[in-house]
Design a protein around this motif. Sequence first.
Motif: not given
Length: 479
Positions: A83-86, A120-127
């Motif tokens: 969640t912090e890197n993806c 996915a909702r927890k993933t900080k930098n999701l594009i």
Amino acid sequence: GINAEYGIEKVLRSCPGVGNIYMLCRGKRGKTPQERMDKLFAEMLFDNVRENFPAQIKKVIPVVGDVLEKGLGLSEEDEKLVTENCHVIIHSAATIRFDDHIKLSLQLNVGGTVKMVEIARKTKNLISFIHISTAYANCNLNNIEERFYEMGPEYDPLKLLELCEWMDEDVMGSMTEPLLRDRPNTYCLTKALTEAYLFQHATDLPLGIFRPSIVGASWKEPAPGWIDNYNGPSGLFVAVGKGVLRILEGDVTKVADVIPIDHCVNMLIVVGWYTSTLPVEDKPLIYHCTSGTKHPFTWFKLGTLLLEFFSQQEPYNEVFRRPAVNFATSKMELAYWKLISHTIPAYLADGAAKVSGSKPVMRRAYDKVHKASETFTFFTKREWTWTSENCDMLWGLLSEVDKKLYNFDVMEIVWEQYYPNFFRGTKKYLLKEDMSEDKLVLAKQRQMRLKNMTHACVAIFLASVLYFLYPLLLGSFRS
């Protein structure tokens, strides 16, 4: 699955600046996730990466988990890592078995997607969040557009998942036929339900839905005809080439909608990129990755190439009978030819095995072949048209350099070259046969002996019939 394996290889090879790739992986058949990953990277698929980009392999990090478990079975540490890197999530985990129990299909295909959306909702930098569906999710229709199709209030994906938590398998099994209606199997149904869930509950994400048709061997990369599983047509090709499968139910005039794995993954990567450029407020786009509407090739043409290849050009080293295959157009015709071409030879082979002290295996083998071919019948009797506006739009956005690197133009495929390479790939990559010229000569000689034996048996049978009928016919003429 094959999309994930090939996708990782393609990204490592074509995107040198990519960061880490986190691969959700579970233990299987006594092997740990790390052991499974090491085995994967030792395969021929990764030869190019190992030889030319060895440092890239270190970027693939196995994340231990399971889509059937709560929170994907991730540890707190691994969840934080993801969640912090993806930045991009591609969800390809699913059961693709057509005959899976409705409960398992719901838990894997729908439930697994629900859990992936939570991550996915927890993933900080999701594009970009790409879900791999199937072009056959709405195969109850003849003409399918690149849009979402409502299924009705009785098809609430979350309520059906709730039933899985407490309802007995037998009771759920009894619901299968009413739920399927005019869909052929639980795979197509649960893929449609998964799309319904995404459009109802995940449009706040940078979402794209990718619908490939039947994924087959590669057209060019990593080598023409590369394939690593028996799913879809691969298993049927092997069964026909071995002389085991000789009759199928289907319509030879219908189109075989197969898409090469390299075209499929190339388009998937482009979809992932393009989705990252769209505002989240836009409705999720759906992308068809199919061949039949634009560049059709019928089952008749495919069958002709199949028999020419395995009976004349490059037969398998070991076969049960000479390759031959026909398409039955009725249940009665299918039952007759199954008896003549499958059941009787299976009993004869098993009888001979018992006499010689060997283990009889052919009747059991035919049970599996019949089960597999029956699940495919729905797709050999029909054809569909798929729109491709979004697919065409993506192709138009690419530069000439990217069109070569991420080619998914089906019009460039020459089917008369593609399928022989596919057949050869089953020999080389699936059965891992000796591809030397000496072995090929022996295989052709074996085919010739089988052909001569078949002709001899037919001649003996006809002579026997005439021998017994001649006195009867002669007597009737005299009387």
